[in-house]
Design a protein around this motif. Structure first.
Motif, PDB file in Angstrom:
ATOM      1  N   VAL A  22       0.833  -1.196   0.000  1.00 51.99           N
ATOM      2  CA  VAL A  22       0.000   0.000   0.000  1.00 51.99           C
ATOM      3  C   VAL A  22       0.875   1.256   0.000  1.00 51.99           C
ATOM      4  O   VAL A  22       0.566   2.253  -0.667  1.00 51.99           O
ATOM      5  N   ASP A  23       1.997   1.213   0.734  1.00 55.70           N
ATOM      6  CA  ASP A  23       2.921   2.352   0.755  1.00 55.70           C
ATOM      7  C   ASP A  23       3.445   2.659  -0.641  1.00 55.70           C
ATOM      8  O   ASP A  23       3.566   3.823  -1.042  1.00 55.70           O
ATOM      9  N   GLU A  24       3.771   1.613  -1.395  1.00 62.99           N
ATOM     10  CA  GLU A  24       4.276   1.809  -2.752  1.00 62.99           C
ATOM     11  C   GLU A  24       3.197   2.438  -3.631  1.00 62.99           C
ATOM     12  O   GLU A  24       3.484   3.309  -4.459  1.00 62.99           O
ATOM     13  N   GLY A  25       1.956   2.009  -3.422  1.00 63.21           N
ATOM     14  CA  GLY A  25       0.852   2.613  -4.166  1.00 63.21           C
ATOM     15  C   GLY A  25       0.655   4.072  -3.808  1.00 63.21           C
ATOM     16  O   GLY A  25       0.374   4.908  -4.683  1.00 63.21           O
ATOM     17  N   LEU A  26       0.825   4.397  -2.526  1.00 63.75           N
ATOM     18  CA  LEU A  26       0.691   5.788  -2.096  1.00 63.75           C
ATOM     19  C   LEU A  26       1.785   6.649  -2.704  1.00 63.75           C
ATOM     20  O   LEU A  26       1.547   7.799  -3.108  1.00 63.75           O
ATOM     21  N   LEU A  27       2.999   6.102  -2.812  1.00 57.81           N
ATOM     22  CA  LEU A  27       4.094   6.825  -3.456  1.00 57.81           C
ATOM     23  C   LEU A  27       3.753   7.132  -4.901  1.00 57.81           C
ATOM     24  O   LEU A  27       3.994   8.242  -5.394  1.00 57.81           O
ATOM     25  N   SER A  28       3.174   6.170  -5.603  1.00 56.52           N
ATOM     26  CA  SER A  28       2.771   6.402  -6.991  1.00 56.52           C
ATOM     27  C   SER A  28       1.732   7.506  -7.090  1.00 56.52           C
ATOM     28  O   SER A  28       1.829   8.417  -7.929  1.00 56.52           O
ATOM     29  N   LEU A  29       0.717   7.440  -6.229  1.00 54.66           N
ATOM     30  CA  LEU A  29      -0.350   8.437  -6.277  1.00 54.66           C
ATOM     31  C   LEU A  29       0.168   9.829  -5.955  1.00 54.66           C
ATOM     32  O   LEU A  29      -0.274  10.820  -6.545  1.00 54.66           O
ATOM     33  N   GLY A  30       1.110   9.911  -5.029  1.00 57.92           N
ATOM     34  CA  GLY A  30       1.562  11.222  -4.560  1.00 57.92           C
ATOM     35  C   GLY A  30       2.673  11.839  -5.379  1.00 57.92           C
ATOM     36  O   GLY A  30       2.738  13.073  -5.500  1.00 57.92           O
ATOM     37  N   ARG A  31       3.555  11.008  -5.957  1.00 61.99           N
ATOM     38  CA  ARG A  31       4.758  11.570  -6.564  1.00 61.99           C
ATOM     39  C   ARG A  31       5.044  11.126  -7.993  1.00 61.99           C
ATOM     40  O   ARG A  31       5.731  11.835  -8.728  1.00 61.99           O
ATOM     41  N   ARG A  32       4.588   9.964  -8.406  1.00 67.31           N
ATOM     42  CA  ARG A  32       4.924   9.498  -9.744  1.00 67.31           C
ATOM     43  C   ARG A  32       3.987  10.104 -10.792  1.00 67.31           C
ATOM     44  O   ARG A  32       2.813  10.342 -10.529  1.00 67.31           O
ATOM     45  N   GLY A  33       4.542  10.326 -11.993  1.00 65.89           N
ATOM     46  CA  GLY A  33       3.726  10.756 -13.117  1.00 65.89           C
ATOM     47  C   GLY A  33       2.978   9.580 -13.704  1.00 65.89           C
ATOM     48  O   GLY A  33       3.112   8.436 -13.260  1.00 65.89           O
ATOM     49  N   ALA A  34       2.198   9.835 -14.746  1.00 63.02           N
ATOM     50  CA  ALA A  34       1.304   8.819 -15.304  1.00 63.02           C
ATOM     51  C   ALA A  34       2.066   7.585 -15.788  1.00 63.02           C
ATOM     52  O   ALA A  34       1.747   6.458 -15.406  1.00 63.02           O
ATOM     53  N   GLU A  35       3.083   7.786 -16.639  1.00 60.62           N
ATOM     54  CA  GLU A  35       3.827   6.643 -17.151  1.00 60.62           C
ATOM     55  C   GLU A  35       4.599   5.945 -16.045  1.00 60.62           C
ATOM     56  O   GLU A  35       4.730   4.717 -16.052  1.00 60.62           O
ATOM     57  N   GLU A  36       5.097   6.702 -15.092  1.00 60.34           N
ATOM     58  CA  GLU A  36       5.806   6.106 -13.955  1.00 60.34           C
ATOM     59  C   GLU A  36       4.868   5.218 -13.138  1.00 60.34           C
ATOM     60  O   GLU A  36       5.251   4.137 -12.692  1.00 60.34           O
ATOM     61  N   ARG A  37       3.643   5.675 -12.932  1.00 58.87           N
ATOM     62  CA  ARG A  37       2.666   4.897 -12.164  1.00 58.87           C
ATOM     63  C   ARG A  37       2.370   3.568 -12.855  1.00 58.87           C
ATOM     64  O   ARG A  37       2.340   2.507 -12.222  1.00 58.87           O
ATOM     65  N   ILE A  38       2.125   3.632 -14.157  1.00 58.99           N
ATOM     66  CA  ILE A  38       1.790   2.420 -14.892  1.00 58.99           C
ATOM     67  C   ILE A  38       2.975   1.467 -14.919  1.00 58.99           C
ATOM     68  O   ILE A  38       2.820   0.253 -14.732  1.00 58.99           O
ATOM     69  N   ALA A  39       4.174   1.995 -15.134  1.00 60.63           N
ATOM     70  CA  ALA A  39       5.370   1.148 -15.146  1.00 60.63           C
ATOM     71  C   ALA A  39       5.542   0.432 -13.812  1.00 60.63           C
ATOM     72  O   ALA A  39       5.844  -0.766 -13.758  1.00 60.63           O
ATOM     73  N   ALA A  40       5.354   1.157 -12.718  1.00 62.69           N
ATOM     74  CA  ALA A  40       5.494   0.554 -11.393  1.00 62.69           C
ATOM     75  C   ALA A  40       4.454  -0.545 -11.176  1.00 62.69           C
ATOM     76  O   ALA A  40       4.761  -1.625 -10.669  1.00 62.69           O
TER      77      ALA A  40
END
Length: 248
Positions: A140-158
């Motif tokens: 869940v922490d990794e998901g929160l990092l994506s929501l808070g700081r990663r851009g769109a392509e970064e989120r999908i890649a993760a």
């Protein structure tokens, strides 16, 4: 179909999971009440539900989610075989989140007092429950990092890399031939906090770069290192050196 006895559970044969002693398996069997089979889209846990028991996902995919009053949904994390469900619900009177089957899924349903019995009768099983809770928190922490700081392509890649790694560890070929990927783009959008249109465009951009392939309900990762670089991921994502998981 006859229910699966805990000592014959197919998950216990996977190298992903730590072996339990005969006594530990017998204890788990003693607190198992039944199995529940859900179709895709059916709810295992309703938000606000009272008296939620513990579950283990035996087969299929599911996800945890929360919704706002207008129906907008946030997927908190995706659940795979072997994942434990419901520990957090034991700390509150009403279920703080819902759980929905993403595919047809089979759940082991435990006795309402199973959490106490496992802790009380077996310190090792109590530790396993604590470990699984911490492991889910890290997802869940990794998901929160994506929501808070990663851009769109970064989120999908993760999301692609992390889900691929989790599923591949449950396969005999470690994902060489790809892994099942039943997520629709709406599921991805709800998990990543993006619109469906933005999700579609970003997913296509990554695929055009030849980093992954999605076809016939399967995900193939073609360049793990590049996807990890895009996502700014530095965690272990393959079988080598990755932690084995307890199984309840």
């Amino acid at each position: 179909m006859p229910e699966v006895r805990c000592n014959q559970c197919p998950l216990r044969r996977l190298p992903l999971f730590i072996e339990n002693s005969v006594d530990e398996i017998a204890l788990v069997q003693s607190v198992k009440r039944r199995e529940a089979i859900l179709r895709a889209g059916e709810l295992l846990i309703h938000e606000g539900q009272k008296g939620v028991p513990l579950f283990t996902l035996l087969d299929g995919w599911a996800f945890r989610f929360k919704t706002l009053s207008d129906g907008r949904r946030q997927i908190l994390n995706f659940l795979l075989p072997g994942d434990l469900i419901g520990v957090q619900q034991k700390t509150v009177a009403l279920a703080a989140y819902g759980v929905m089957a993403l595919t047809e899924a089979v759940f082991c349903v435990f006795h309402p007092n199973a959490l106490w019995d496992l802790h009380h009768q077996s310190p090792s099983m109590g530790f396993n429950l604590t470990w699984l809770g911490a492991h889910e928190e890290s997802l869940v922490d990794e998901g929160l990092l994506s929501l808070g700081r990663r851009g769109a392509e970064e989120r999908i890649a993760a999301l692609l890399v992390q889900l691929f790694a989790r599923v591949a560890r449950r396969q005999a070929d470690a994902g060489v031939g790809g892994v099942p990927f039943p997520l629709k783009q709406q599921h991805m959008a709800d998990a990543l906090g993006m619109s469906l249109v933005h999700t579609n465009k970003s997913l296509r951009k990554l695929q055009r770069r030849g980093l992954h392939r999605l076809e016939d309900g399967r995900l193939h990762i073609l360049d793990t290192a590049a996807l990890m670089q895009i996502a700014d991921l530095h965690v272990q994502t393959d079988n080598q050196g990755a932690s084995r998981l307890p199984l309840v």
